[in-house]
Design a protein around this motif. Structure first.
Motif, PDB file in Angstrom:
ATOM      1  N   THR A  41     -43.740 -16.579 106.370  1.00  0.00           N
ATOM      2  CA  THR A  41     -44.815 -17.493 106.545  1.00  0.00           C
ATOM      3  C   THR A  41     -46.175 -17.340 105.657  1.00  0.00           C
ATOM      4  O   THR A  41     -46.433 -16.299 105.273  1.00  0.00           O
ATOM      5  CB  THR A  41     -45.052 -17.768 108.063  1.00  0.00           C
ATOM      6  N   LYS A  42     -46.882 -18.418 105.605  1.00  0.00           N
ATOM      7  CA  LYS A  42     -48.339 -18.102 104.819  1.00  0.00           C
ATOM      8  C   LYS A  42     -49.098 -17.214 105.369  1.00  0.00           C
ATOM      9  O   LYS A  42     -49.726 -16.486 104.793  1.00  0.00           O
ATOM     10  CB  LYS A  42     -48.768 -19.576 104.709  1.00  0.00           C
ATOM     11  N   TYR A  43     -49.268 -17.097 106.753  1.00  0.00           N
ATOM     12  CA  TYR A  43     -50.256 -16.379 107.727  1.00  0.00           C
ATOM     13  C   TYR A  43     -49.755 -14.966 107.205  1.00  0.00           C
ATOM     14  O   TYR A  43     -50.679 -13.755 107.230  1.00  0.00           O
ATOM     15  CB  TYR A  43     -50.414 -16.572 109.047  1.00  0.00           C
ATOM     16  N   GLN A  44     -48.308 -14.721 107.317  1.00  0.00           N
ATOM     17  CA  GLN A  44     -47.922 -13.257 107.158  1.00  0.00           C
ATOM     18  C   GLN A  44     -48.087 -12.843 105.768  1.00  0.00           C
ATOM     19  O   GLN A  44     -48.380 -11.726 105.617  1.00  0.00           O
ATOM     20  CB  GLN A  44     -46.204 -13.396 107.636  1.00  0.00           C
ATOM     21  N   GLU A  45     -48.040 -13.456 104.797  1.00  0.00           N
ATOM     22  CA  GLU A  45     -48.151 -13.169 103.347  1.00  0.00           C
ATOM     23  C   GLU A  45     -49.745 -12.904 103.293  1.00  0.00           C
ATOM     24  O   GLU A  45     -50.142 -11.876 102.787  1.00  0.00           O
ATOM     25  CB  GLU A  45     -47.879 -14.483 102.391  1.00  0.00           C
ATOM     26  N   ILE A  46     -50.742 -13.606 103.890  1.00  0.00           N
ATOM     27  CA  ILE A  46     -52.006 -13.520 103.716  1.00  0.00           C
ATOM     28  C   ILE A  46     -52.358 -12.161 104.681  1.00  0.00           C
ATOM     29  O   ILE A  46     -53.250 -11.219 103.998  1.00  0.00           O
ATOM     30  CB  ILE A  46     -52.836 -14.676 104.386  1.00  0.00           C
ATOM     31  N   ALA A  47     -51.682 -12.162 105.738  1.00  0.00           N
ATOM     32  CA  ALA A  47     -52.006 -10.636 106.425  1.00  0.00           C
ATOM     33  C   ALA A  47     -51.656  -9.489 105.871  1.00  0.00           C
ATOM     34  O   ALA A  47     -52.214  -8.311 105.521  1.00  0.00           O
ATOM     35  CB  ALA A  47     -51.075 -10.896 107.528  1.00  0.00           C
ATOM     36  N   ASP A  48     -50.425  -9.451 105.050  1.00  0.00           N
ATOM     37  CA  ASP A  48     -50.181  -8.446 103.988  1.00  0.00           C
ATOM     38  C   ASP A  48     -50.926  -8.117 103.072  1.00  0.00           C
ATOM     39  O   ASP A  48     -51.292  -7.066 102.728  1.00  0.00           O
ATOM     40  CB  ASP A  48     -48.614  -8.658 103.619  1.00  0.00           C
ATOM     41  N   ASN A  49     -51.602  -9.269 102.590  1.00  0.00           N
ATOM     42  CA  ASN A  49     -52.536  -9.072 101.202  1.00  0.00           C
ATOM     43  C   ASN A  49     -53.801  -8.518 101.957  1.00  0.00           C
ATOM     44  O   ASN A  49     -54.596  -7.599 101.194  1.00  0.00           O
ATOM     45  CB  ASN A  49     -52.767 -10.485 100.767  1.00  0.00           C
ATOM     46  N   ILE A  50     -54.250  -8.873 102.846  1.00  0.00           N
ATOM     47  CA  ILE A  50     -55.378  -8.434 103.516  1.00  0.00           C
ATOM     48  C   ILE A  50     -55.221  -7.039 103.987  1.00  0.00           C
ATOM     49  O   ILE A  50     -56.269  -6.022 103.675  1.00  0.00           O
ATOM     50  CB  ILE A  50     -55.890  -9.090 104.922  1.00  0.00           C
ATOM     51  N   ALA A  51     -54.175  -6.714 104.655  1.00  0.00           N
ATOM     52  CA  ALA A  51     -54.010  -5.043 104.737  1.00  0.00           C
ATOM     53  C   ALA A  51     -53.719  -4.455 103.573  1.00  0.00           C
ATOM     54  O   ALA A  51     -54.507  -3.297 103.659  1.00  0.00           O
ATOM     55  CB  ALA A  51     -52.593  -4.985 105.845  1.00  0.00           C
ATOM     56  N   GLN A  52     -53.262  -4.814 102.388  1.00  0.00           N
ATOM     57  CA  GLN A  52     -53.017  -4.184 101.289  1.00  0.00           C
ATOM     58  C   GLN A  52     -54.556  -3.983 100.683  1.00  0.00           C
ATOM     59  O   GLN A  52     -54.767  -2.882 100.038  1.00  0.00           O
ATOM     60  CB  GLN A  52     -52.371  -4.804 100.188  1.00  0.00           C
ATOM     61  N   SER A  53     -55.405  -5.011 100.878  1.00  0.00           N
ATOM     62  CA  SER A  53     -56.764  -4.934 100.387  1.00  0.00           C
ATOM     63  C   SER A  53     -57.664  -3.703 100.865  1.00  0.00           C
ATOM     64  O   SER A  53     -58.385  -2.872 100.482  1.00  0.00           O
ATOM     65  CB  SER A  53     -57.593  -6.122 100.591  1.00  0.00           C
ATOM     66  N   ILE A  54     -57.200  -3.708 102.420  1.00  0.00           N
ATOM     67  CA  ILE A  54     -58.057  -2.663 103.007  1.00  0.00           C
ATOM     68  C   ILE A  54     -57.653  -1.260 102.600  1.00  0.00           C
ATOM     69  O   ILE A  54     -58.320  -0.453 102.454  1.00  0.00           O
ATOM     70  CB  ILE A  54     -57.769  -2.698 104.628  1.00  0.00           C
TER      71      ILE A  54
END
Length: 237
Positions: free
Chosen positions: A2-15
């Motif tokens: 889902t869109k929110y899961q994709e964003i969550a993965d991206n935020i986690a990777q940015s961290i």
């Protein structure tokens, strides 16, 4: 995904990449960056928060947890995350031993602030990380908070189900880390020696204004496991 899961993965990777060394950008900034709605961003942040990478400071936002990378698996006692992995591709899997309803005895009734003989969901499951035994988890949920718990949730993520089905978020928890010796029954389920000394975590989770949600005990045998905690300044009243 889902869109929110994709964003969550991206935020986690940015961290992990150090893009957000201390604090997550504001909700408005993330909405602009990902061109997503407010609810989608909030769900994504919640996923990252529950993974243990963030902590919430009321009135200030979300801050990055700087957990030392000395273990492959870290249980974050600050955010009550089940397990926070440094590698997003590490996921816990479950093998359910027992999923039923029982009557609360005196100890469970006291821990969960319910009357004796109240019905509780009981979930007993083995959890694995990369096919290696991680822990034996024995958990109890009140039916007042969780009228229905699905088999699918028990086999995957119970807390994700509670958030999506009932909008329940853990607001606080009590944690006791102790040494425990495996009983014959526990050892048989885990295929471990009887009497083996393991780390045990007794946990009571609360939601809303301090309402008990569940009580659990987990017995850990994973060889490379760490517990993370953080103290905060105490302000005199």
């Amino acid at each position: 995904m889902t869109k929110y899961q994709e964003i969550a993965d991206n935020i986690a990777q940015s961290i992990r990449n150090g893009e957000y060394p201390d604090k997550l950008p504001t909700e408005a900034d993330l909405i602009s960056r990902y061109q997503a709605g407010r609810n989608t961003i909030r769900r994504a942040i919640d996923v990252v928060y529950r993974s243990g990478l963030l902590r919430r400071v009321q009135g200030s936002g979300f801050y990055v947890n700087h957990m030392p990378a000395t273990s492959n698996a870290i249980i974050n006692l600050v955010t009550r995350a089940d397990v926070a992995m440094h590698n997003k591709h590490q996921h816990l899997t479950s093998h359910v031993i027992t999923f039923d309803k029982i009557k609360a005895g005196s100890d469970l009734a006291q821990s969960l602030d319910v009357s004796q003989s109240s019905e509780l969901y009981r979930v007993v499951r083995l959890r694995y990380l990369h096919a290696a035994l991680y822990c034996l988890e024995v958990a109890y949920f009140t039916l007042q908070a969780v009228p229905f718990l699905s088999t699918e949730a028990v086999n995957h993520s119970i807390f994700e189900f509670l958030h999506e089905a009932y909008q329940i978020r853990i607001s606080d928890s009590e944690n006791l880390v102790r040494l425990a010796m495996l009983t014959a029954e526990q050892a048989a389920v885990m295929k471990q020696p009887v009497g083996r000394t393991v780390l045990a975590l007794d946990q009571t989770n609360y939601y809303g204004k301090g309402v008990p949600l569940n009580y659990s005990t987990s017995y850990y045998v994973y060889p490379d496991l760490g517990f993370y905690s953080r103290s905060f300044p105490v302000t005199a009243g």
